[in-house]
Design an enzyme around this catalytic site. Sequence first.
Site, PDB file in Angstrom:
ATOM      1  N   GLU A  35      37.550 -28.473  19.392  1.00 29.03           N
ATOM      2  CA  GLU A  35      36.221 -28.749  18.833  1.00 29.03           C
ATOM      3  C   GLU A  35      35.736 -30.119  19.292  1.00 29.03           C
ATOM      4  O   GLU A  35      36.444 -31.116  19.142  1.00 29.03           O
ATOM      5  CB  GLU A  35      36.277 -28.691  17.301  1.00 29.03           C
ATOM      6  CG  GLU A  35      35.027 -29.170  16.598  1.00 29.03           C
ATOM      7  CD  GLU A  35      33.762 -28.443  17.046  1.00 29.03           C
ATOM      8  OE1 GLU A  35      32.772 -29.126  17.368  1.00 29.03           O
ATOM      9  OE2 GLU A  35      33.765 -27.189  17.077  1.00 29.03           O
ATOM     10  N   GLU A  37      32.903 -31.751  18.219  1.00 27.63           N
ATOM     11  CA  GLU A  37      32.190 -32.584  17.244  1.00 27.63           C
ATOM     12  C   GLU A  37      32.835 -32.495  15.861  1.00 27.63           C
ATOM     13  O   GLU A  37      33.728 -33.266  15.550  1.00 27.63           O
ATOM     14  CB  GLU A  37      30.717 -32.165  17.179  1.00 27.63           C
ATOM     15  CG  GLU A  37      29.944 -32.517  18.446  1.00 27.63           C
ATOM     16  CD  GLU A  37      28.489 -32.148  18.339  1.00 27.63           C
ATOM     17  OE1 GLU A  37      27.722 -32.968  17.780  1.00 27.63           O
ATOM     18  OE2 GLU A  37      28.097 -31.055  18.801  1.00 27.63           O
ATOM     19  N   CYS A  43      26.844 -24.711  11.193  1.00 23.81           N
ATOM     20  CA  CYS A  43      26.642 -24.131   9.857  1.00 23.81           C
ATOM     21  C   CYS A  43      26.994 -25.114   8.749  1.00 23.81           C
ATOM     22  O   CYS A  43      26.170 -25.414   7.888  1.00 23.81           O
ATOM     23  CB  CYS A  43      27.456 -22.854   9.709  1.00 23.81           C
ATOM     24  SG  CYS A  43      27.339 -22.117   8.065  1.00 23.81           S
ATOM     25  N   ALA A 184      13.673 -17.495   9.631  1.00 23.32           N
ATOM     26  CA  ALA A 184      14.389 -18.038   8.481  1.00 23.32           C
ATOM     27  C   ALA A 184      14.432 -19.562   8.489  1.00 23.32           C
ATOM     28  O   ALA A 184      14.181 -20.210   7.464  1.00 23.32           O
ATOM     29  CB  ALA A 184      15.802 -17.462   8.436  1.00 23.32           C
ATOM     30  N   GLU A 204       2.757 -19.003  13.488  1.00 24.72           N
ATOM     31  CA  GLU A 204       3.616 -17.922  13.962  1.00 24.72           C
ATOM     32  C   GLU A 204       2.881 -17.126  15.034  1.00 24.72           C
ATOM     33  O   GLU A 204       1.761 -16.673  14.824  1.00 24.72           O
ATOM     34  CB  GLU A 204       3.999 -17.006  12.803  1.00 24.72           C
ATOM     35  CG  GLU A 204       4.707 -15.718  13.199  1.00 24.72           C
ATOM     36  CD  GLU A 204       5.984 -15.949  13.996  1.00 24.72           C
ATOM     37  OE1 GLU A 204       6.085 -15.393  15.106  1.00 24.72           O
ATOM     38  OE2 GLU A 204       6.862 -16.691  13.520  1.00 24.72           O
ATOM     39  N   GLY A 271      13.644 -20.375  17.365  1.00 23.61           N
ATOM     40  CA  GLY A 271      14.849 -19.649  17.750  1.00 23.61           C
ATOM     41  C   GLY A 271      15.923 -20.555  18.321  1.00 23.61           C
ATOM     42  O   GLY A 271      15.777 -21.773  18.372  1.00 23.61           O
ATOM     43  N   HIS A 445      22.762  -4.630 -18.561  1.00 26.95           N
ATOM     44  CA  HIS A 445      21.466  -5.053 -19.098  1.00 26.95           C
ATOM     45  C   HIS A 445      21.682  -6.238 -20.042  1.00 26.95           C
ATOM     46  O   HIS A 445      22.624  -6.239 -20.829  1.00 26.95           O
ATOM     47  CB  HIS A 445      20.828  -3.895 -19.867  1.00 26.95           C
ATOM     48  CG  HIS A 445      19.568  -4.285 -20.585  1.00 26.95           C
ATOM     49  ND1 HIS A 445      18.348  -4.381 -19.950  1.00 26.95           N
ATOM     50  CD2 HIS A 445      19.346  -4.615 -21.889  1.00 26.95           C
ATOM     51  CE1 HIS A 445      17.428  -4.746 -20.817  1.00 26.95           C
ATOM     52  NE2 HIS A 445      18.010  -4.894 -22.012  1.00 26.95           N
TER      53      HIS A 445
END
Length: 466
Positions: A35, A37, A43, A184, A204, A271, A445
Amino acid sequence: MADTNFDLIVLGGGPGGYVAAIRAAQLGMKTAVVEREHLGGICLNWGCIPTKALLRSSEIYHLLHRLDEFGFSAKEISFDPRKIVARSRAVSKRLSDGVGFLMKKNKITVIDGKGALNGAGKLKVTKDGKAVADLTAKHIILATGARARTLPGLEPDGKLIWTYKEAMVPEAFPKSLLVIGSGAIGIEFASFYRTMGTDVTVVEVLDRVLPVEDAEISAFAHKAFEKQGMKILTGAKVAALKPGKSNVKATIEAGGKSNEETFDRVILAVGITGNVEGIGLEGSKIKAEKGHIVVDEWLRTGEPGVYAIGDVVGPPWLAHKAMHEGVICVEKIAGQSNVHPLDVTRIPGCTYCTPQIASVGLTEAAAKAAGRTVKVGRFPFIGNGKAIALGEDQGLIKTVFDAETGELLGAHMVGAEVTELIQGYTIAKNLETTEAELMHTIFPHPTLSEMMHESVLDAYGQMLHM
């Protein structure tokens, strides 16, 4: 390094990579993770987790402005942007440290550096241009993730024109903000900043916001966002950005007209593209198309012994999809007999804006386009006792069934806590549940989940509470 030979090497310590490594270790493989970083990847450090921490702050701020509705009062409600950001960063660090603990617990070797394929079964690791190690392994998994996509003429500068990284650590909240893209990522930031008091405009290029969602859910969300004060332009594009000393002039084309507007800040959310550069694909049999690595159903690339998972192999760009691919890939390598290829129609998607959006499976339009005859059920939040008690009576749950077989084709939701509710439908799809099993399931309920039941009943003309 004393030991450079492994059964499996994972390049990338994000959700897909570290989960693949853990599963490999569980199956008895000598495993390493390289890895460059932070463990946890985008995430945990700059994506899913810190944004949810920010959005939690905005949810609280939103509720504080509704105190009178619940019988409370308070004066001079204020917030400190630095503390909001600091909490978000602390949450990320806690989880990233947790991944480090999991690596130690599972006896996985973690190597700090940038890795690149260097011949059959070989991976070269460097750090700041200096050689760290030459590793060998029978199996190598590429889990290098992705980065924010940019557009010509709209490149971020990190000061006035932001990517998601800069948007997560503002020194102060801008008075006005332009968000380019309503997927998102774009909508979550638009929701966060609007709730915190920023004037937000969303542009958009397609004909509706959240274009991957069911059209009905998208339309519901659009109205909710506008009611909150967002300005939303669909079928529009930002033709140019001109940064000044403290703001940005944006040329926006919509409805056949071109207008120039000024914003304090701009977020580019159009994106992502896979991190396929600099990892040694050259000279291998691995193919990359449109910024993503090509794999088969078992995540195998064209190079024997090399696999790829997660965002680097393409959409949907979701952490839970990457994790699942990591498990599939490793279990197939280990020769497990009960491994199944990934079915993308069973992957839930969640957007943590206000109101929340969640879905799994086919939209109504996609089901019809696939030649299915459908039965569709709907139930609004306004008919649910728990939603009314919570003060969250605006929302909708929609279910799509195959009219001939009763198969649950898709479920689509907008409203409070739907990102938690969607898993019920996801389990139902995985179990290949039909409308009959869902109808005969007893829902507690009072809960929001009762609306899931009512939506199913509505698809078959049996709705009880509307």
